[in-house]
Design a protein around this motif. Structure first.
Motif, PDB file in Angstrom:
ATOM      1  N   PHE A  18       0.856  -1.189   0.000  1.00  0.00           N
ATOM      2  CA  PHE A  18       0.000   0.000   0.000  1.00  0.00           C
ATOM      3  C   PHE A  18       0.891   1.237   0.000  1.00  0.00           C
ATOM      4  CE2 PHE A  18       0.593  -1.433   4.395  1.00  0.00           C
ATOM      5  CZ  PHE A  18       1.081  -0.297   5.017  1.00  0.00           C
ATOM      6  N   LYS A  19       0.297   2.381  -0.335  1.00  0.00           N
ATOM      7  CA  LYS A  19       1.029   3.641  -0.302  1.00  0.00           C
ATOM      8  C   LYS A  19       0.934   4.237   1.097  1.00  0.00           C
ATOM      9  CE  LYS A  19       2.083   7.711  -3.055  1.00  0.00           C
ATOM     10  NZ  LYS A  19       1.783   8.486  -4.272  1.00  0.00           N
ATOM     11  N   ARG A  20       2.066   4.615   1.655  1.00  0.00           N
ATOM     12  CA  ARG A  20       2.140   5.109   3.017  1.00  0.00           C
ATOM     13  C   ARG A  20       1.868   6.608   3.080  1.00  0.00           C
ATOM     14  NH1 ARG A  20       7.307   2.326   5.529  1.00  0.00           N
ATOM     15  NH2 ARG A  20       7.910   4.483   5.821  1.00  0.00           N
ATOM     16  N   GLU A  21       1.628   7.085   4.302  1.00  0.00           N
ATOM     17  CA  GLU A  21       1.364   8.520   4.486  1.00  0.00           C
ATOM     18  C   GLU A  21       2.571   9.378   4.133  1.00  0.00           C
ATOM     19  OE1 GLU A  21      -0.131   9.318   8.383  1.00  0.00           O
ATOM     20  OE2 GLU A  21      -1.980   8.172   8.081  1.00  0.00           O
ATOM     21  N   ASP A  22       3.793   8.795   4.238  1.00  0.00           N
ATOM     22  CA  ASP A  22       4.997   9.579   3.913  1.00  0.00           C
ATOM     23  C   ASP A  22       5.291   9.619   2.407  1.00  0.00           C
ATOM     24  OD1 ASP A  22       5.940   7.027   3.390  1.00  0.00           O
ATOM     25  OD2 ASP A  22       7.425   7.003   5.003  1.00  0.00           O
ATOM     26  N   GLY A  23       4.396   8.995   1.607  1.00  0.00           N
ATOM     27  CA  GLY A  23       4.565   9.024   0.156  1.00  0.00           C
ATOM     28  C   GLY A  23       5.278   7.818  -0.410  1.00  0.00           C
ATOM     29  N   PHE A  24       5.971   7.063   0.464  1.00  0.00           N
ATOM     30  CA  PHE A  24       6.631   5.838   0.014  1.00  0.00           C
ATOM     31  C   PHE A  24       5.616   4.698  -0.054  1.00  0.00           C
ATOM     32  CE2 PHE A  24      10.214   8.231   1.803  1.00  0.00           C
ATOM     33  CZ  PHE A  24      11.180   8.043   0.834  1.00  0.00           C
ATOM     34  N   HIS A  25       6.018   3.613  -0.701  1.00  0.00           N
ATOM     35  CA  HIS A  25       5.190   2.424  -0.741  1.00  0.00           C
ATOM     36  C   HIS A  25       5.693   1.403   0.289  1.00  0.00           C
ATOM     37  CE1 HIS A  25       3.915   4.139  -4.585  1.00  0.00           C
ATOM     38  NE2 HIS A  25       2.909   3.303  -4.560  1.00  0.00           N
ATOM     39  N   GLU A  26       4.757   0.810   1.000  1.00  0.00           N
ATOM     40  CA  GLU A  26       5.084  -0.310   1.891  1.00  0.00           C
ATOM     41  C   GLU A  26       5.378  -1.522   1.009  1.00  0.00           C
ATOM     42  OE1 GLU A  26       5.476  -1.923   5.875  1.00  0.00           O
ATOM     43  OE2 GLU A  26       5.184   0.139   5.177  1.00  0.00           O
ATOM     44  N   VAL A  27       6.548  -2.126   1.207  1.00  0.00           N
ATOM     45  CA  VAL A  27       6.965  -3.218   0.328  1.00  0.00           C
ATOM     46  C   VAL A  27       7.379  -4.439   1.151  1.00  0.00           C
ATOM     47  CG1 VAL A  27       7.719  -1.722  -1.568  1.00  0.00           C
ATOM     48  CG2 VAL A  27       9.357  -2.352   0.230  1.00  0.00           C
ATOM     49  N   ASN A  28       7.390  -5.555   0.480  1.00  0.00           N
ATOM     50  CA  ASN A  28       7.922  -6.815   0.985  1.00  0.00           C
ATOM     51  C   ASN A  28       8.801  -7.341  -0.134  1.00  0.00           C
ATOM     52  OD1 ASN A  28       7.762  -8.161   3.364  1.00  0.00           O
ATOM     53  ND2 ASN A  28       5.703  -8.969   3.070  1.00  0.00           N
ATOM     54  N   MET A  29      10.112  -7.404   0.057  1.00  0.00           N
ATOM     55  CA  MET A  29      11.010  -7.777  -1.037  1.00  0.00           C
ATOM     56  C   MET A  29      12.029  -8.789  -0.544  1.00  0.00           C
ATOM     57  SD  MET A  29      11.933  -4.059  -2.729  1.00  0.00           S
ATOM     58  CE  MET A  29      12.789  -3.424  -1.266  1.00  0.00           C
ATOM     59  N   VAL A  30      12.258  -9.814  -1.335  1.00  0.00           N
ATOM     60  CA  VAL A  30      13.395 -10.700  -1.091  1.00  0.00           C
ATOM     61  C   VAL A  30      14.456 -10.351  -2.123  1.00  0.00           C
ATOM     62  CG1 VAL A  30      14.246 -13.066  -1.026  1.00  0.00           C
ATOM     63  CG2 VAL A  30      11.965 -12.527  -0.122  1.00  0.00           C
ATOM     64  N   MET A  31      15.646 -10.005  -1.640  1.00  0.00           N
ATOM     65  CA  MET A  31      16.724  -9.552  -2.527  1.00  0.00           C
ATOM     66  C   MET A  31      17.977 -10.372  -2.281  1.00  0.00           C
ATOM     67  SD  MET A  31      16.207  -5.409  -2.456  1.00  0.00           S
ATOM     68  CE  MET A  31      16.221  -5.192  -0.678  1.00  0.00           C
ATOM     69  N   THR A  32      18.801 -10.461  -3.307  1.00  0.00           N
ATOM     70  CA  THR A  32      20.072 -11.162  -3.177  1.00  0.00           C
ATOM     71  C   THR A  32      21.103 -10.496  -4.082  1.00  0.00           C
ATOM     72  OG1 THR A  32      21.091 -13.363  -3.107  1.00  0.00           O
ATOM     73  CG2 THR A  32      19.661 -12.892  -4.989  1.00  0.00           C
ATOM     74  N   THR A  33      22.376 -10.707  -3.768  1.00  0.00           N
ATOM     75  CA  THR A  33      23.449 -10.073  -4.531  1.00  0.00           C
ATOM     76  C   THR A  33      23.987 -11.012  -5.603  1.00  0.00           C
ATOM     77  OG1 THR A  33      24.882 -10.715  -2.691  1.00  0.00           O
ATOM     78  CG2 THR A  33      24.234  -8.402  -2.818  1.00  0.00           C
ATOM     79  N   VAL A  34      24.496 -10.423  -6.684  1.00  0.00           N
ATOM     80  CA  VAL A  34      25.096 -11.190  -7.776  1.00  0.00           C
ATOM     81  C   VAL A  34      26.521 -10.707  -8.018  1.00  0.00           C
ATOM     82  CG1 VAL A  34      22.881 -11.680  -8.885  1.00  0.00           C
ATOM     83  CG2 VAL A  34      24.159  -9.640  -9.556  1.00  0.00           C
TER      84      VAL A  34
END
Length: 281
Positions: A18-34
């Motif tokens: 969802f879009k937060r009150e501070d203008g950013f989006h609430e996210v859930n991300m799985v990330m990894t390095t290459v």
């Protein structure tokens, strides 16, 4: 002098909630390095200036550069009295969805910490780095992690199963801000928690099946070349083909080197910037 390696990152999942009150989006991300890296070197100056050198013509050498901003924030936060010269050997494509700028900033937080023997813990550096950008805390830590909030809350994960990654960047630049502005968050169910379980179990087929990026549909709609690249990569034998971040870079996974070489050669027929790398994670 001190040296730091700044690895690129890819998203295995990117859920927008969802879009937060501070203008950013609430996210859930799985990330990894290459294993595609910028190399940075740090050297103290006798004056209080921050200087950046790079042979890459599109790397800004002033305050627009996130590495400059990171050095400035470190100097102000920890009362560093002398300046620094930063040399950036740029290998990660710019504006590619691979967090190259964030990786350089993260390397600068680590590099300044080491250069001045500050002894600051990584968690504290990551918390400070969130003031500059949502991807930087993950890049400070590296490895594999699930990121929540606007991306700044990091929970470490084990390394995924070994795989080759083919990265292909078309000749377009994508504005992350523009893509997020066109996004309707929360449209798709979140898959990041299931991905965490798959990584912990080392279940490669399940990891492949759970890969998902909520920004992909928006970017593909605005830039049809990205959709063509995803389709070409899938047709050329990738176990998965997906966009990283807000794009436009597309990546594919395979497990055997001969498959990776075949996929690399196939993608070289589609665009100029293609890389064959390993998961670091």
């Amino acid at each position: 002098m001190h040296f730091e390696t700044a690895p690129a990152k890819i998203n295995l999942t990117l859920d927008t909630l969802f879009k937060r009150e501070d203008g950013f989006h609430e996210v859930n991300m799985v990330m990894t390095t290459v294993d595609l890296n910028d190399q940075l070197s740090f050297c103290k100056r006798k004056d209080k200036k921050i200087t950046i050198d790079s042979e890459h013509q599109y790397v800004p050498t002033d305050r627009r550069n996130l590495a400059y901003q990171a050095a400035d924030l470190m100097m102000k936060t920890y009362n560093i009295k002398t300046g620094v010269n930063i040399i950036i050997d740029k290998r990660i494509p710019i504006a590619a969805g691979l967090a190259g700028g964030s990786a350089d900033a993260a390397a600068t937080f680590r590099g300044m910490n080491a250069l001045y023997n500050l002894g600051i813990k990584t968690d504290e550096l990551a918390e400070l780095s969130a003031k500059l950008g949502s991807d930087i805390p993950f890049c400070v830590h590296g490895g594999t992690a699930i990121a929540t909030g606007r991306g700044e809350k990091i929970e470490h994960l084990p390394k995924p199963p070994n795989a080759w990654v083919i990265l292909a960047k078309p000749k377009i630049n994508v504005s992350t801000k523009t893509i997020y502005q066109a996004l309707k968050p929360g449209k798709n169910p979140s898959g990041s928690e299931r991905m965490v379980g798959a990584i912990k179990d080392g279940d490669y087929p399940l990891i492949i099946s759970l890969m998902k990026n909520d920004l992909q549909e928006v970017t593909c709609r605005k830039y049809p070349d990205v959709k063509k690249l995803i389709d070409s990569m899938a047709a050329s034998g990738a176990d998965c083909a997906m966009m990283s971040g807000s794009g436009p870079t597309v990546f594919g996974f395979v497990q055997k080197e001969r498959q990776a070489t075949h996929l690399y050669n196939a993608m070289k027929g589609c665009c100029d910037e293609v890389y064959k790398v390993r998961l670091l994670g």
